[in-house]
Design a protein around this motif. Structure first.
Motif, PDB file in Angstrom:
ATOM      1  N   GLY A 148       3.124  90.502 -55.166  1.00 26.10           N
ATOM      2  CA  GLY A 148       2.385  90.496 -56.323  1.00 26.10           C
ATOM      3  C   GLY A 148       3.223  91.444 -57.245  1.00 26.10           C
ATOM      4  N   ILE A 152      -1.121  85.035 -53.751  1.00 29.58           N
ATOM      5  CA  ILE A 152      -0.946  85.256 -55.245  1.00 29.58           C
ATOM      6  C   ILE A 152      -1.419  84.443 -56.055  1.00 29.58           C
ATOM      7  CG2 ILE A 152       0.736  86.073 -57.096  1.00 29.58           C
ATOM      8  CD1 ILE A 152       0.482  88.120 -54.728  1.00 29.58           C
ATOM      9  N   LEU A 195      -4.129  92.447 -59.223  1.00 29.59           N
ATOM     10  CA  LEU A 195      -2.985  91.744 -58.982  1.00 29.59           C
ATOM     11  C   LEU A 195      -1.777  92.865 -58.872  1.00 29.59           C
ATOM     12  CD1 LEU A 195      -1.246  89.375 -59.211  1.00 29.59           C
ATOM     13  CD2 LEU A 195      -1.197  89.640 -61.728  1.00 29.59           C
ATOM     14  N   VAL A 241      -5.203  85.295 -56.348  1.00 34.68           N
ATOM     15  CA  VAL A 241      -5.410  86.285 -56.916  1.00 34.68           C
ATOM     16  C   VAL A 241      -5.508  86.119 -58.674  1.00 34.68           C
ATOM     17  CG1 VAL A 241      -4.731  88.823 -57.444  1.00 34.68           C
ATOM     18  CG2 VAL A 241      -4.878  88.077 -55.361  1.00 34.68           C
ATOM     19  N   LEU A 242      -4.479  85.334 -59.082  1.00 36.02           N
ATOM     20  CA  LEU A 242      -4.373  85.332 -60.404  1.00 36.02           C
ATOM     21  C   LEU A 242      -5.597  84.184 -60.897  1.00 36.02           C
ATOM     22  CD1 LEU A 242      -0.663  84.054 -60.736  1.00 36.02           C
ATOM     23  CD2 LEU A 242      -1.939  85.821 -61.954  1.00 36.02           C
ATOM     24  N   SER A 272      -3.958  96.463 -53.735  1.00 33.62           N
ATOM     25  CA  SER A 272      -5.216  95.663 -54.301  1.00 33.62           C
ATOM     26  C   SER A 272      -5.993  95.406 -53.233  1.00 33.62           C
ATOM     27  CB  SER A 272      -4.808  94.308 -54.995  1.00 33.62           C
ATOM     28  OG  SER A 272      -5.883  93.435 -55.237  1.00 33.62           O
ATOM     29  N   SER A 307     -10.255  95.594 -60.268  1.00 30.85           N
ATOM     30  CA  SER A 307     -10.580  95.253 -61.896  1.00 30.85           C
ATOM     31  C   SER A 307     -11.438  95.913 -62.673  1.00 30.85           C
ATOM     32  CB  SER A 307     -10.517  93.774 -61.679  1.00 30.85           C
ATOM     33  OG  SER A 307     -10.832  93.088 -62.922  1.00 30.85           O
ATOM     34  N   GLY A 353       2.794  90.286 -61.710  1.00 30.29           N
ATOM     35  CA  GLY A 353       1.994  91.252 -62.167  1.00 30.29           C
ATOM     36  C   GLY A 353       2.895  91.797 -63.446  1.00 30.29           C
ATOM     37  N   GLU A 371      -8.420  86.537 -61.075  1.00 28.31           N
ATOM     38  CA  GLU A 371      -8.234  87.188 -62.521  1.00 28.31           C
ATOM     39  C   GLU A 371      -9.053  86.393 -63.561  1.00 28.31           C
ATOM     40  OE1 GLU A 371      -4.030  87.871 -62.877  1.00 28.31           O
ATOM     41  OE2 GLU A 371      -4.478  89.911 -62.806  1.00 28.31           O
TER      42      GLU A 371
END
Length: 435
Positions: free
Chosen positions: A180, A367, A155, A370-371, A159, A117, A184, A374
């Protein structure tokens, strides 16, 4: 000592260590050792420490981690970012928001070959902020869209965060990667949709349209995207066709990024050595944290705390959506104080049994996590993307944080969507791996 008292003691000790500035890896190792002292009739802490760290570190799967990091480091030092901006810009002149969409598209493309990121945000911001400012775009929406879109680096597969989660949760890296893609694209669509809406509601804050290009000129500029798209195709065709494992695909990615850097004239002895040292530093940090997390995970298994917590959550009568809502709030709070890697390695040991008990697929949960990470990337006071943009724009942290707030809200919406429609996440993994 009963399970509740022991878990409370270990939690307080962990918070004290983290709050006092102890390295996260050392804090995890310390809590693992402390937990082992309350478990009778088990091997010595030193024996468990040695066997656990070696068993979790000496794996073929973990070799993908430094390779993906190295790929991002090499591309970060190439001219890829400038070429992507010039290649995407001519096609967006007629869309409300125009060149602001380059932030989203460029971050999505670069994120697919970076895996980081911070690297994605820094690379795209380095060339987008001066260009947007020169053309008269509103600075607040420019910063906000970059902060939000920069998170696509973790994402859009491949990754680093997905690799870490897959190792921690003992699930297939390839399936997490495949899961993902659609989320994404969903997040990119939400970001671009917000930019379009903002541009329509604030026409006076948009600069005048730029001169139109002919189709030949557009195609000429877009040719600069070919190296990037070729690298993405090389990695994922190899992955999906079964020609290579995730680790081997990471090696293909490194070879491709070296070829792009050589072709663009940015591959020198200095840049190569800088990429190697940058990869070494990041990999050592992550591996030390994972070592601490694996030891703490083993210690927690001996104490029985994860199973007890999962049983306790079940007694609360929370439905699946109630559990996800509670975890979302918990992770948002953690995201204000911890980075994404730490959030994953600190919590998976305890949370995964709860998620399994509630009937969620661990690929889907990866997932979801991961969000949430974020969100942490754009959450003050330790959102890494905010730090990056604050440094590159010269603005104070409050300005950057407020600019990113709408995009934080869009991530919350994305979490709600994949929770209500989990098929968006699981469709592609189940298509490729029907068993």
């Amino acid at each position: 000592m009963d399970i509740v008292t022991l878990s409370g003691l270990l939690l307080i000790a962990l918070l004290v260590l983290l709050g006092s500035g102890v390295w996260i890896a050392i804090a995890l190792l310390s809590i693992g050792w402390l937990g082992m002292q309350f478990v009778p009739n088990v091997p010595s802490s030193g024996t468990v420490l040695a066997t656990t760290i070696w068993g979790n570190s000496a794996s073929w799967t973990m070799a993908a981690l430094p390779l993906f990091i190295w790929m991002g480091e090499i591309l970060f030092r190439s001219r890829l970012s400038e070429e992507m901006f010039r290649g995407l810009a001519p096609w967006l002149n007629r869309i409300p928001g125009r060149l602001l969409h380059v932030n989203v598209l460029a971050c999505g493309i670069f994120g697919s070959v970076s895996g980081s990121s911070a690297a994605t945000c820094a690379t795209v911001a380095k060339m987008a902020l001066p260009e947007l400012k020169k053309r008269g775009y509103d600075e607040k929406i420019s910063l906000g869209s970059l902060a939000g879109a920069g998170t696509l680096g973790i994402l859009i597969p491949p990754s680093i965060m997905m690799v870490i989660y897959a190792v921690a949760a003992d699930v297939s890296i390839i399936q997490v990667f495949l899961a993902g893609f659609i989320p994404g694209a969903l997040v990119m669509g939400l970001y671009s949709g917000y930019i379009i809406l903002w541009a329509l509601l604030n026409p006076k804050r948009m600069p005048p349209p730029e001169p139109l290009m002919s189709l030949r000129e557009k195609l000429s500029e877009s040719a600069k995207l070919i190296p990037c798209m070729a690298l993405i195709s090389l990695v994922f065709i190899s992955l999906l066709a079964g020609w290579a494992t995730a680790t081997e695909c990471a090696a293909w990615g490194v070879a491709g990024s070296l070829a792009i850097a050589w072709w663009s004239g940015t591959l020198s002895r200095t840049s190569f050595w800088q990429s190697v040292m940058g990869t070494t530093r990041v990999t050592c940090m992550i591996m030390l944290i994972l070592a601490g997390a694996s030891f703490m995970s083993t210690s927690m298994a001996y104490t029985g705390i994860p199973q007890a917590l999962a049983a306790w959550v079940q007694t609360l009568g929370l439905g699946p959506f109630g559990l996800i809502a509670a975890l979302t709030v918990m992770y948002i709070i953690l995201g204000t104080a911890l980075d994404g890697i730490s959030m994953i390695v600190l919590t998976t040991t305890v949370v995964i049994p709860m998620v399994q008990q509630a009937g969620f697929d661990l690929i889907w949960f990866g997932i979801f996590l991961v969000l949430i990470v974020e969100m942490a990337e754009v959450s003050p006071p330790v959102g890494f993307n905010l730090f990056v943009l604050q440094t590159m724009s010269g603005k104070d942290s409050n300005t950057v944080a407020l600019a990113s707030l709408p995009f934080f809200g869009l991530l919350v919406i994305a979490v709600a969507i994949i929770t209500i429609f989990p098929g968006l996440v699981m469709w592609l993994p189940r298509l490729v791996f029907p068993g």
